[in-house]
Design a protein around this motif. Sequence first.
Motif, PDB file in Angstrom:
ATOM      1  N   ASP A 148     -30.169  14.556 -33.276  1.00  0.00           N
ATOM      2  CA  ASP A 148     -29.943  15.976 -33.008  1.00  0.00           C
ATOM      3  C   ASP A 148     -30.594  16.369 -31.682  1.00  0.00           C
ATOM      4  O   ASP A 148     -31.759  16.755 -31.633  1.00  0.00           O
ATOM      5  CB  ASP A 148     -30.514  16.810 -34.156  1.00  0.00           C
ATOM      6  N   PHE A 149     -29.844  16.241 -30.599  1.00  0.00           N
ATOM      7  CA  PHE A 149     -30.367  16.607 -29.289  1.00  0.00           C
ATOM      8  C   PHE A 149     -30.630  18.105 -29.174  1.00  0.00           C
ATOM      9  O   PHE A 149     -31.470  18.530 -28.385  1.00  0.00           O
ATOM     10  CB  PHE A 149     -29.384  16.179 -28.186  1.00  0.00           C
ATOM     11  N   SER A 150     -29.906  18.917 -29.944  1.00  0.00           N
ATOM     12  CA  SER A 150     -30.047  20.368 -29.826  1.00  0.00           C
ATOM     13  C   SER A 150     -31.389  20.864 -30.364  1.00  0.00           C
ATOM     14  O   SER A 150     -31.822  21.966 -30.034  1.00  0.00           O
ATOM     15  CB  SER A 150     -28.909  21.067 -30.570  1.00  0.00           C
ATOM     16  N   PHE A 151     -32.045  20.073 -31.208  1.00  0.00           N
ATOM     17  CA  PHE A 151     -33.289  20.536 -31.803  1.00  0.00           C
ATOM     18  C   PHE A 151     -34.387  20.685 -30.756  1.00  0.00           C
ATOM     19  O   PHE A 151     -35.221  21.579 -30.844  1.00  0.00           O
ATOM     20  CB  PHE A 151     -33.730  19.562 -32.902  1.00  0.00           C
ATOM     21  N   LEU A 183     -35.669  17.780 -24.215  1.00  0.00           N
ATOM     22  CA  LEU A 183     -35.490  16.337 -24.201  1.00  0.00           C
ATOM     23  C   LEU A 183     -34.621  15.916 -23.012  1.00  0.00           C
ATOM     24  O   LEU A 183     -33.614  16.556 -22.712  1.00  0.00           O
ATOM     25  CB  LEU A 183     -34.832  15.892 -25.506  1.00  0.00           C
ATOM     26  N   ASN A 184     -35.028  14.846 -22.344  1.00  0.00           N
ATOM     27  CA  ASN A 184     -34.318  14.376 -21.157  1.00  0.00           C
ATOM     28  C   ASN A 184     -33.106  13.547 -21.580  1.00  0.00           C
ATOM     29  O   ASN A 184     -33.124  12.311 -21.552  1.00  0.00           O
ATOM     30  CB  ASN A 184     -35.268  13.547 -20.283  1.00  0.00           C
ATOM     31  N   ARG A 185     -32.038  14.256 -21.949  1.00  0.00           N
ATOM     32  CA  ARG A 185     -30.846  13.574 -22.447  1.00  0.00           C
ATOM     33  C   ARG A 185     -30.190  12.668 -21.400  1.00  0.00           C
ATOM     34  O   ARG A 185     -29.779  11.546 -21.739  1.00  0.00           O
ATOM     35  CB  ARG A 185     -29.832  14.606 -22.964  1.00  0.00           C
ATOM     36  N   PRO A 186     -30.077  13.076 -20.139  1.00  0.00           N
ATOM     37  CA  PRO A 186     -29.481  12.161 -19.148  1.00  0.00           C
ATOM     38  C   PRO A 186     -30.240  10.841 -19.043  1.00  0.00           C
ATOM     39  O   PRO A 186     -29.623   9.776 -18.898  1.00  0.00           O
ATOM     40  CB  PRO A 186     -29.558  12.962 -17.849  1.00  0.00           C
ATOM     41  N   GLY A 204     -45.048  10.572 -27.376  1.00  0.00           N
ATOM     42  CA  GLY A 204     -44.970  11.968 -27.786  1.00  0.00           C
ATOM     43  C   GLY A 204     -45.654  12.146 -29.119  1.00  0.00           C
ATOM     44  O   GLY A 204     -45.997  11.168 -29.798  1.00  0.00           O
ATOM     45  N   PRO A 205     -45.861  13.391 -29.550  1.00  0.00           N
ATOM     46  CA  PRO A 205     -46.522  13.652 -30.832  1.00  0.00           C
ATOM     47  C   PRO A 205     -45.667  13.188 -32.003  1.00  0.00           C
ATOM     48  O   PRO A 205     -44.485  12.875 -31.862  1.00  0.00           O
ATOM     49  CB  PRO A 205     -46.703  15.171 -30.830  1.00  0.00           C
ATOM     50  N   SER A 206     -46.274  13.178 -33.161  1.00  0.00           N
ATOM     51  CA  SER A 206     -45.587  12.716 -34.363  1.00  0.00           C
ATOM     52  C   SER A 206     -44.386  13.607 -34.690  1.00  0.00           C
ATOM     53  O   SER A 206     -44.456  14.833 -34.582  1.00  0.00           O
ATOM     54  CB  SER A 206     -46.575  12.723 -35.539  1.00  0.00           C
ATOM     55  N   GLY A 207     -43.285  12.967 -35.064  1.00  0.00           N
ATOM     56  CA  GLY A 207     -42.138  13.701 -35.580  1.00  0.00           C
ATOM     57  C   GLY A 207     -41.117  14.168 -34.565  1.00  0.00           C
ATOM     58  O   GLY A 207     -40.158  14.847 -34.934  1.00  0.00           O
ATOM     59  N   VAL A 208     -41.275  13.815 -33.271  1.00  0.00           N
ATOM     60  CA  VAL A 208     -40.334  14.325 -32.266  1.00  0.00           C
ATOM     61  C   VAL A 208     -39.128  13.411 -32.059  1.00  0.00           C
ATOM     62  O   VAL A 208     -38.262  13.713 -31.242  1.00  0.00           O
ATOM     63  CB  VAL A 208     -41.043  14.559 -30.910  1.00  0.00           C
ATOM     64  N   SER A 235     -41.793  19.176 -34.366  1.00  0.00           N
ATOM     65  CA  SER A 235     -41.510  18.023 -35.198  1.00  0.00           C
ATOM     66  C   SER A 235     -40.208  18.210 -35.974  1.00  0.00           C
ATOM     67  O   SER A 235     -39.975  19.261 -36.572  1.00  0.00           O
ATOM     68  CB  SER A 235     -42.663  17.802 -36.180  1.00  0.00           C
ATOM     69  N   PHE A 236     -39.350  17.169 -35.967  1.00  0.00           N
ATOM     70  CA  PHE A 236     -38.147  17.198 -36.790  1.00  0.00           C
ATOM     71  C   PHE A 236     -38.517  17.298 -38.262  1.00  0.00           C
ATOM     72  O   PHE A 236     -37.880  18.018 -39.026  1.00  0.00           O
ATOM     73  CB  PHE A 236     -37.336  15.912 -36.580  1.00  0.00           C
ATOM     74  N   ARG A 237     -39.532  16.540 -38.667  1.00  0.00           N
ATOM     75  CA  ARG A 237     -39.891  16.489 -40.081  1.00  0.00           C
ATOM     76  C   ARG A 237     -40.399  17.825 -40.600  1.00  0.00           C
ATOM     77  O   ARG A 237     -40.288  18.126 -41.786  1.00  0.00           O
ATOM     78  CB  ARG A 237     -40.937  15.393 -40.304  1.00  0.00           C
ATOM     79  N   ALA A 238     -40.963  18.647 -39.688  1.00  0.00           N
ATOM     80  CA  ALA A 238     -41.502  19.927 -40.127  1.00  0.00           C
ATOM     81  C   ALA A 238     -40.409  20.895 -40.564  1.00  0.00           C
ATOM     82  O   ALA A 238     -40.675  21.859 -41.272  1.00  0.00           O
ATOM     83  CB  ALA A 238     -42.323  20.559 -39.006  1.00  0.00           C
ATOM     84  N   ARG A 239     -39.153  20.615 -40.168  1.00  0.00           N
ATOM     85  CA  ARG A 239     -38.062  21.516 -40.542  1.00  0.00           C
ATOM     86  C   ARG A 239     -37.878  21.605 -42.053  1.00  0.00           C
ATOM     87  O   ARG A 239     -37.457  22.627 -42.578  1.00  0.00           O
ATOM     88  CB  ARG A 239     -36.749  21.039 -39.909  1.00  0.00           C
TER      89      ARG A 239
END
Length: 216
Positions: free
Chosen positions: A28-31, A35-38, A59-63, A189-193
Amino acid sequence: MERRNQKQLTLRLRRAAFQPEKTLERFDFSFNPQLNRPQIMDLATGQFITRKEPVLIVGPSGVGKSHLAQALGHEACRRGYDVVYVSAARLLQHLAGGHADGTYDRRLQTYVRPDLLIIDDFGLKPLRAPAPEDFYDVINERYERAATIVTSNRALDEWPQLFGDPLLASAGLDRLFHNAHALVITGASFRARGRRGEVAPPAGVAAPAGAATPAP
């Protein structure tokens, strides 16, 4: 030929031991808009493997560090490269067993042979002897011979402290950082969602001079 190629891809993915859902298509790049997608899509072409260059994802945990590392590994398998994915703790535990039973050199080749080695969560646990020496052996044997991805929740300028030996740290990290692509991720963090609908506050990771920074 198509069936044979698919069978070979399935075999490469099985040997790599990825989690099947950790692909670029399912990231999920939109989250995290910072983030340096290129840069990630450029790495997905596999040119860094052809050039035998390292990739450092911090990077920190969960990114999403582990997800991205495995996703790049998936892309490499699709392009015909042999890939091994392993946590730093498991790699070092496996090599340590080789000292005890005389199989160290054979075990080391497990991590030297593949076109791409992905070492996840480096620095998560303290490096105790003989781990610093074993990690150095892996990096040294792969230096300019094959590509390596390393993920860590520690900033790059913290890595020398993990070795406990300044000379060993200098020699190993000089090889690992040479021509390396640094992907420094910041954000929530993704996991925090999934925790009560809340998102963890952003956390930053300091990068040393010369490291790549996320695109705005």
